[in-house]
Design an enzyme around this catalytic site. Structure first.
Site, mmCIF file in Angstrom:
data_model
loop_
_atom_site.group_PDB
_atom_site.id
_atom_site.type_symbol
_atom_site.label_atom_id
_atom_site.label_comp_id
_atom_site.label_asym_id
_atom_site.label_seq_id
_atom_site.Cartn_x
_atom_site.Cartn_y
_atom_site.Cartn_z
ATOM 1 N N LYS A 295 0.291 -1.237 0.295
ATOM 2 C CA LYS A 295 -0.002 0.027 0.515
ATOM 3 C C LYS A 295 0.794 1.187 0.175
ATOM 4 O O LYS A 295 0.617 2.111 0.024
ATOM 5 C CB LYS A 295 -0.940 0.618 1.337
ATOM 6 C CG LYS A 295 -1.968 -1.095 1.397
ATOM 7 C CD LYS A 295 -3.374 -1.399 1.604
ATOM 8 C CE LYS A 295 -3.882 -2.193 1.668
ATOM 9 N NZ LYS A 295 -3.921 -3.349 1.607
HETATM 10 C C1 LIG Z 1 -4.297 -4.492 0.841
HETATM 11 C C2 LIG Z 1 -3.618 -5.298 1.067
HETATM 12 C C3 LIG Z 1 -4.206 -6.403 -0.249
HETATM 13 C C4 LIG Z 1 -4.976 -6.579 -0.899
HETATM 14 O O1 LIG Z 1 -5.047 -5.431 -2.138
HETATM 15 P P1 LIG Z 1 -6.730 -5.255 -2.818
HETATM 16 O O2 LIG Z 1 -6.074 -3.898 -3.932
HETATM 17 O O3 LIG Z 1 -7.089 -4.736 -2.153
HETATM 18 O O4 LIG Z 1 -6.954 -6.214 -3.769
HETATM 19 C C5 LIG Z 1 -3.388 -7.957 0.059
HETATM 20 N N1 LIG Z 1 -2.149 -7.836 0.563
HETATM 21 C C6 LIG Z 1 -1.527 -7.269 1.328
HETATM 22 C C7 LIG Z 1 -0.574 -7.476 2.554
HETATM 23 C C8 LIG Z 1 -2.634 -5.736 2.038
HETATM 24 O O5 LIG Z 1 -2.383 -4.984 2.327
#
Ligand SMILES: *Cc1c(COP(=O)(O)O)cnc(C)c1O
Length: 562
Positions: free
Chosen positions: A120
């Site tokens: 993120k």
């Molecule tokens: C948020 C997150 C995801 C999922 O990502 P999306 O964009 O919501 O599909 C997968 N793995 C981790 C570690 C995350 O923090």
């Protein structure tokens, strides 16, 4: 210069169109409840292969320039925003592509080299700098006596999103950030990551209650017109278009890196590349879809879900249906949901990959809208459709797509499901595959990769992607491909294993030579002893009036101090 269709935005629900990039970034969600999409997807310039030698930052600049009008953000400023955003990453490639299994042509795209060790950061570092850029610019043009523009970001979290947002927004001018988390219910590392950030504009609120209480408080704040307007509340959840945009870059960087590492001719026949993506709110993989539509040669995008499998089920039959899981037995693993955006919703199954624990997938609406639009248009949603003077046709197609979206989402609200037509399902199957991975398989893959691939340690989310990749390899082994074409798989690694100790320990404790302490990054050492800043919110202060006064009070203190 006038903006192209790729640089103007429309709501999937049709209530607003012709919006600028700045509008959609600052609004987040459209007023009609829809999500913003570019009116057309830009096609790559014919010389895009020359991007192969660009740094991640320069690549990001080229891609973002296709979606942001120069007249909105000039080149120098965009370059500076990008430079600042990725300067905080620990790896020179920002998102390095590493070979995981040479014999299987399987690579991992490591997305966790940012400040909070999860993917993120790629989006939130960029979003934070964008917010600051827009506000500073607005404030530079203030009239006599006009109040400074100021943004107050509020979010509830039980893990990754909160820390990534804090690290994206710390020390930004004219922006305050409030992150609410349930006291004692986030992991020690996650709490320390958030509360040891001492910048005056960062406010961690530790709430006596559950994650749902935090979520409810945030919702109450956004529903309160008075504070929404007076404090200019904004959100950083995964539906912000700028987050998707930022994530497009690493599909390109992975592609170019693969071509380099395999010694392929960048101008020759493109390799056959499939990406597998651990998916929750469909943000990460949606960025891959944009890359594919732009013209990056991607064979398939594989949606990899955990046992919260609404997306997997959609790709089986074209039906998008909320299903409520039976309550978890909390004694099984007491998973801590990592993504505040959607986790802990009632009926969500708690899994070992908590950042993907969702009931519905918020960005999926964008994909469905684009597929509906393409059905109407009878052509891809790229700029060529309007460039050939078919603007009116495109407008009519967009209106029809939004009409259809409205009825699908009305059905979801009323009955918990909707179904798309066969042609739309077929279109979705053309671009995507889907796999569902259980907790047991998640653990088994962590174990197998550790044993068979140089002791590489996957986090549970990344393990879901790899499990899907291994399955895809097994399934497609016999599909015919043109002669000499090799198949490659790139699986997205979304978090550092140290962030998800319980799943990793479950898989590897007892394995000789493994100790969890060995994988803890240096940045985590001593974190828990560092000075903290956190304000406790007692149960009786959880009311709207209570939280409102905390926010007003903290923002006022900030402006006095500065
Ligand atoms: C948020 C997150 C995801 C999922 O990502 P999306 O964009 O919501 O599909 C997968 N793995 C981790 C570690 C995350 O923090």
């Amino acid at each position: 210069m006038s903006s192209s269709d790729a640089q103007t935005y429309t709501s999937t629900r049709g209530g607003s169109s012709g919006l600028s990039f700045e509008d959609v970034v600052l609004k987040g969600l459209a007023e009609d409840g829809g999500l913003f999409v570019p009116q057309s997807i830009p096609l790559l310039p014919s010389n895009w292969r020359e991007w192969a030698s660009l740094s991640f930052e320069d690549l990001a600049f080229e891609i973002m320039s296709l979606y942001i009008a120069r007249s909105e953000i000039d080149s120098e400023s965009l370059k500076e925003i990008v430079r600042k955003s990725y300067g905080t990453f620990r790896h020179k490639d920002v998102t390095p592509l590493v070979p995981l299994d040479k014999a299987k042509n399987l690579y991992l795209l490591e997305l966790f080299h940012g400040p909070t060790f999860a993917f993120k950061d790629v989006a939130l570092q960029f979003l934070g700098n964008l917010f600051e850029y827009f506000l500073v610019r607005r404030n530079a043009n203030l009239q006599e006596g006009e109040k400074r523009h100021h943004l107050t970001i509020v979010g509830a979290t039980s893990g990754d999103t909160g820390s990534a947002a804090i690290y994206g927004l710390r020390n930004k001018k004219d922006v305050s950030v409030f992150i609410l988390f349930p006291t004692g219910r986030v992991s020690a590392v996650q709490e320390a990551q958030m509360t040891t950030v001492l910048d005056p504009n960062v406010h961690c609120l530790s709430v006596a209650g559950t994650f749902d209480d935090c979520q409810d408080m945030v919702k109450a704040l956004f529903a309160d017109t008075e504070i929404r307007k007076s404090q200019h509340l904004a959100a950083v959840n995964s539906i912000n278009w700028a987050r998707i945009l930022a994530q497009i870059t690493y599909y390109f960087s992975a592609y170019f890196s693969l071509v380099r590492q395999e010694g392929l001719d960048p101008n020759g026949e493109p390799p056959h590349v499939t990406f597998t993506v651990p998916t929750g709110n469909f943000g990460d993989i949606l960025a891959g879809f944009f890359a594919k539509r732009m013209g990056l040669p991607i064979a398939k995008l594989v949606v990899a879900t955990n046992e919260n499998d609404i997306l997997y089920r959609f790709w089986q039959a074209g039906k998008y249906e909320k299903k409520y899981a039976p309550p978890n037995d909390p004694s099984t693993h007491g998973g801590i949901a990592a993504d505040g955006a959607a986790a802990h919703e009632e009926g969500v199954k708690e899994t070992l990959s908590p950042a993907m624990d969702i009931l519905v997938s918020s960005n999926f609406e964008r994909l469905v809208w684009i597929l509906l639009y393409e059905q109407q248009l009878g052509a891809p949603a790229t700029t060529t459709a309007t460039a050939t003077g078919e603007g009116n046709t495109a407008d009519a197609a967009r209106r029809q797509a939004s009409k259809d979206i409205n009825s699908l989402f009305a059905s979801l609200k009323a009955s918990g499901s909707f179904e798309v037509s066969q042609p739309v399902l077929q279109a979705a199957l053309g671009d995507f595959g889907a796999e569902r991975v259980s907790d047991d398989e998640t653990v088994a893959t962590i174990k197998a990769i550790y044993a068979g691939n140089d002791a590489y340690i996957l986090d549970p989310h990344s393990s879901i992607g790899v499990t899907a990749a291994l399955r895809s390899i097994a399934k497609t082994f016999e599909d015919p491909l043109p002669q000499h074409t090799r198949r490659y798989l790139v699986s997205l690694a979304t978090a550092h294993p140290a962030k998800f100790a319980n799943a990793v320990d479950l898989a590897l404790s007892g394995v000789q030579a493994y100790t969890f302490a060995d994988i803890i990054p240096a940045e985590f050492a001593g974190l828990e002893q560092k000075e903290r800043k956190v304000r406790l919110i007692a149960a009786q202060d959880r009311s709207l009036a209570g939280i409102r006064s905390v926010i007003v009070d903290e923002v006022r203190k900030e402006s006095v101090a500065s």
